[in-house]
Design a protein around this motif. Structure first.
Motif, PDB file in Angstrom:
ATOM      1  N   ALA A   1       0.653  -1.278   0.159  1.00 17.74           N
ATOM      2  CA  ALA A   1      -0.308  -0.012   0.389  1.00 17.74           C
ATOM      3  C   ALA A   1       0.768   1.712  -0.135  1.00 17.74           C
ATOM      4  O   ALA A   1       2.241   1.009   0.419  1.00 17.74           O
ATOM      5  CB  ALA A   1      -0.807   0.078   1.326  1.00 17.74           C
ATOM      6  N   GLU A   2       0.517   2.158  -0.126  1.00 12.59           N
ATOM      7  CA  GLU A   2       0.676   3.528  -0.380  1.00 12.59           C
ATOM      8  C   GLU A   2       0.562   4.812   0.883  1.00 12.59           C
ATOM      9  O   GLU A   2      -0.748   4.420   1.658  1.00 12.59           O
ATOM     10  CB  GLU A   2       0.612   4.982  -1.615  1.00 12.59           C
ATOM     11  CG  GLU A   2       0.843   4.273  -2.921  1.00 12.59           C
ATOM     12  CD  GLU A   2       0.095   4.692  -4.046  1.00 12.59           C
ATOM     13  OE1 GLU A   2       1.532   4.818  -4.861  1.00 12.59           O
ATOM     14  OE2 GLU A   2      -0.625   5.845  -3.490  1.00 12.59           O
ATOM     15  N   VAL A   3       1.519   5.104   1.136  1.00 13.71           N
ATOM     16  CA  VAL A   3       1.281   6.489   2.092  1.00 13.71           C
ATOM     17  C   VAL A   3       1.435   7.347   1.689  1.00 13.71           C
ATOM     18  O   VAL A   3       2.566   7.642   1.167  1.00 13.71           O
ATOM     19  CB  VAL A   3       2.653   6.313   4.152  1.00 13.71           C
ATOM     20  CG1 VAL A   3       2.373   7.083   4.573  1.00 13.71           C
ATOM     21  CG2 VAL A   3       2.415   4.629   4.158  1.00 13.71           C
ATOM     22  N   ARG A   4       0.061   8.055   1.825  1.00 12.40           N
ATOM     23  CA  ARG A   4       0.206   9.472   1.075  1.00 12.40           C
ATOM     24  C   ARG A   4       0.157  10.185   2.265  1.00 12.40           C
ATOM     25  O   ARG A   4      -0.252  10.558   3.471  1.00 12.40           O
ATOM     26  CB  ARG A   4      -1.027   9.576   0.285  1.00 12.40           C
ATOM     27  CG  ARG A   4      -0.659   8.468  -0.662  1.00 12.40           C
ATOM     28  CD  ARG A   4      -1.811   8.701  -1.710  1.00 12.40           C
ATOM     29  NE  ARG A   4      -1.967   7.961  -2.809  1.00 12.40           N
ATOM     30  CZ  ARG A   4      -2.455   8.187  -4.228  1.00 12.40           C
ATOM     31  NH1 ARG A   4      -3.309   9.263  -4.756  1.00 12.40           N
ATOM     32  NH2 ARG A   4      -1.920   7.964  -5.297  1.00 12.40           N
ATOM     33  N   ILE A   5       0.750  11.195   2.059  1.00 11.01           N
ATOM     34  CA  ILE A   5       0.963  12.773   2.373  1.00 11.01           C
ATOM     35  C   ILE A   5       0.127  14.102   1.974  1.00 11.01           C
ATOM     36  O   ILE A   5       0.300  13.920   0.741  1.00 11.01           O
ATOM     37  CB  ILE A   5       2.044  12.578   3.993  1.00 11.01           C
ATOM     38  CG1 ILE A   5       3.128  13.354   2.573  1.00 11.01           C
ATOM     39  CG2 ILE A   5       2.574  11.759   4.129  1.00 11.01           C
ATOM     40  CD1 ILE A   5       4.146  13.320   3.042  1.00 11.01           C
ATOM     41  N   ALA A   6      -0.451  14.992   2.399  1.00 15.65           N
ATOM     42  CA  ALA A   6      -0.914  16.379   2.208  1.00 15.65           C
ATOM     43  C   ALA A   6      -0.870  17.635   3.059  1.00 15.65           C
ATOM     44  O   ALA A   6      -0.951  16.888   4.202  1.00 15.65           O
ATOM     45  CB  ALA A   6      -2.605  15.805   1.377  1.00 15.65           C
ATOM     46  N   ALA A   7      -1.144  18.689   2.529  1.00  6.82           N
ATOM     47  CA  ALA A   7      -1.473  19.865   3.737  1.00  6.82           C
ATOM     48  C   ALA A   7      -3.443  19.315   4.548  1.00  6.82           C
ATOM     49  O   ALA A   7      -3.669  18.557   3.467  1.00  6.82           O
ATOM     50  CB  ALA A   7      -1.156  20.894   3.098  1.00  6.82           C
ATOM     51  N   LEU A   8      -3.342  19.857   5.448  1.00 11.86           N
ATOM     52  CA  LEU A   8      -4.266  19.351   5.888  1.00 11.86           C
ATOM     53  C   LEU A   8      -5.659  20.674   5.747  1.00 11.86           C
ATOM     54  O   LEU A   8      -6.841  20.388   5.386  1.00 11.86           O
ATOM     55  CB  LEU A   8      -4.487  19.075   7.562  1.00 11.86           C
ATOM     56  CG  LEU A   8      -5.692  18.993   8.801  1.00 11.86           C
ATOM     57  CD1 LEU A   8      -6.067  17.391   7.810  1.00 11.86           C
ATOM     58  CD2 LEU A   8      -5.623  18.651   9.888  1.00 11.86           C
TER      59      LEU A   8
ATOM     60  N   HIS B   1       5.986   7.465   0.439  1.00 13.08           N
ATOM     61  CA  HIS B   1       6.964   5.494   0.965  1.00 13.08           C
ATOM     62  C   HIS B   1       5.138   4.491   0.576  1.00 13.08           C
ATOM     63  O   HIS B   1       4.098   4.999   0.840  1.00 13.08           O
ATOM     64  CB  HIS B   1       7.402   5.796   1.685  1.00 13.08           C
ATOM     65  CG  HIS B   1       6.932   5.341   2.967  1.00 13.08           C
ATOM     66  ND1 HIS B   1       6.611   6.373   4.291  1.00 13.08           N
ATOM     67  CD2 HIS B   1       6.275   3.839   3.567  1.00 13.08           C
ATOM     68  CE1 HIS B   1       6.189   6.007   4.965  1.00 13.08           C
ATOM     69  NE2 HIS B   1       5.580   4.385   4.644  1.00 13.08           N
ATOM     70  N   ARG B   2       6.048   3.336   0.745  1.00 13.38           N
ATOM     71  CA  ARG B   2       4.951   2.228  -0.127  1.00 13.38           C
ATOM     72  C   ARG B   2       5.478   1.566   1.068  1.00 13.38           C
ATOM     73  O   ARG B   2       6.757   1.608   1.833  1.00 13.38           O
ATOM     74  CB  ARG B   2       5.103   1.202  -0.993  1.00 13.38           C
ATOM     75  CG  ARG B   2       5.039   2.500  -2.740  1.00 13.38           C
ATOM     76  CD  ARG B   2       5.192   1.379  -3.399  1.00 13.38           C
ATOM     77  NE  ARG B   2       4.994   1.813  -5.048  1.00 13.38           N
ATOM     78  CZ  ARG B   2       5.769   3.756  -5.150  1.00 13.38           C
ATOM     79  NH1 ARG B   2       5.986   4.622  -5.068  1.00 13.38           N
ATOM     80  NH2 ARG B   2       4.422   4.237  -6.911  1.00 13.38           N
ATOM     81  N   TYR B   3       4.174   0.907   2.047  1.00 12.75           N
ATOM     82  CA  TYR B   3       4.651  -0.184   3.425  1.00 12.75           C
ATOM     83  C   TYR B   3       3.897  -1.671   2.529  1.00 12.75           C
ATOM     84  O   TYR B   3       3.157  -1.934   1.559  1.00 12.75           O
ATOM     85  CB  TYR B   3       3.821  -0.298   4.407  1.00 12.75           C
ATOM     86  CG  TYR B   3       2.379  -0.130   4.952  1.00 12.75           C
ATOM     87  CD1 TYR B   3       1.983  -1.124   5.016  1.00 12.75           C
ATOM     88  CD2 TYR B   3       1.704   1.009   4.116  1.00 12.75           C
ATOM     89  CE1 TYR B   3       1.027  -1.705   5.547  1.00 12.75           C
ATOM     90  CE2 TYR B   3       0.174   1.043   4.837  1.00 12.75           C
ATOM     91  CZ  TYR B   3      -0.257  -0.402   5.303  1.00 12.75           C
ATOM     92  OH  TYR B   3      -1.198  -0.772   5.389  1.00 12.75           O
TER      93      TYR B   3
END
Length: 348
Positions: A184-191, A340-342
């Motif tokens: 799976a992907e760990v994705r991030i963004a501004a809240l 990143h991916r885990y």
């Protein structure tokens, strides 16, 4: 991708570069004018007996015969993201672990063995964030024994694709017969942009605990028990979102568009958020099949994001399996990008 010096292709890597990120070009077709070439970028995880192993950011291992190399060089770590919050792998690994905690855990050096009655791989896998204090092969044997004592399959959770991730450990797991099952992907963004999404959040009910209706919609709640509630309720500041079900029709949902909410109907949509310092993590965002394509996932995300902003969070993260195209498209539109991916590796 430039490999040449003075117009000549050169192989400028050696076995001493194991552990570094490399870019190589190999011959995949026949020799001469009909030759075909393929480029591979990733972490060089081994170079033994004339065969190189390179782990790509996806977690895929590529094995290359040394004699097929036509060019190769060490390259810098994956470039920093150009948008969204800055974040290291170590920071995100700790934050994501705190948002989904096991019922039982035990330290193995810097590894954490986690169990929760088999409810989700994340809560029932070893989390290796350092040195286990033993040779890897021996540590993996301890992991197998620990999970066998609990009647559970042995899993190790790893990560690839960012600076400081665990490509070498992935390769070591494969050498010991462990096989990657899920990625799976760990994705991030501004809240703030998530909180600013256009949505009628008045339809969303926020609670500190999941009620029976929320659990009825949650697709992973197939084996109810206290261990499930322990995992769901774990984290520094946990919120559950519910969009009530309605009586049908073409209007809005759960109190909007003239609809009357049916208190006995399963929710139209649910979600979970864990606020942890500057981070807000989003999980279990689910919409009833008959209610999809109505913006309810966006509504849930916006409501949870606004509550997290009220608590001082500024950055968002979530996890999405790589084959979930609908979710990936949704989160692309919200500004989430892969960090990143885990992966979960299971003992053979």
């Amino acid at each position: 991708m430039e490999f040449t010096i003075g117009g000549r292709l050169e192989v400028r890597i050696t076995p001493a570069d194991v552990g570094k990120r490399v870019s190589v070009r190999r011959r995949t077709g026949g020799g001469g004018t009909g030759a075909e070439f393929t480029d591979v970028v990733g972490v060089l995880t081994s170079w033994n007996d004339g065969v190189l192993s390179i782990t790509r950011k996806s977690g895929e291992s590529v094995h290359i015969v040394e004699t097929s190399l036509v060019a190769g060089k060490v390259v810098p770590a994956a470039p920093a993201r150009r948008r969204g919050p800055a974040a290291s792998f170590g920071e995100l690994a700790a934050v994501t672990a705190r948002a989904w905690q096991p019922v039982e855990s035990e330290a193995l050096g810097d590894w954490q063995l986690r169990a929760a009655g088999g409810f989700t791989r994340r809560a029932n896998s070893a989390l290796p964030l350092g040195d286990p204090g033993l040779p890897v092969g021996e540590a993996l044997g301890r992991v197998r024994d620990w999970y066998e004592e609990r009647g559970l399959p042995a899993y190790v959770q790893t990560a690839t694709g960012a600076e400081g991730t665990q490509e070498l450990l992935c390769a070591e797991l494969e050498r010991h017969g462990w096989r990657r099952e899920v990625s799976a992907e760990v994705r991030i963004a501004a809240l703030a942009p998530v909180g600013d999404l256009e949505a009628d959040v008045r339809a969303v009910r926020l609670t500190r605990e999941p009620d029976a209706a929320w659990l009825a919609r949650y697709q992973r709640f197939s084996t109810p028990g206290p261990h499930v509630l322990r995992v769901l309720g774990s984290g520094p500041s946990v919120w559950f979102a519910t969009v009530p079900g309605d009586t049908g029709g073409t209007g809005g949902t759960g109190g909007t568009g003239g609809q009357v909410a049916d208190p006995d109907a399963p929710p139209a949509a649910i979600g979970r958020c864990v606020v942890d310092g500057r981070w807000a993590g989003f999980m279990a965002v689910e919409v009833a099949p008959e209610q999809r394509r109505r913006g309810l996932a966006t509504t849930v995300m916006a409501a949870l994001a606004r509550r997290a902003l009220d608590e001082g969070a500024s950055a968002a993260w979530l996890q999405v399996e790589e084959d979930n195209e609908g979710a990936r498209e949704l989160y692309d539109g919200m500004g989430f990008a892969a960090h990143h991916r885990y992966h979960h590796y299971r003992s053979a």
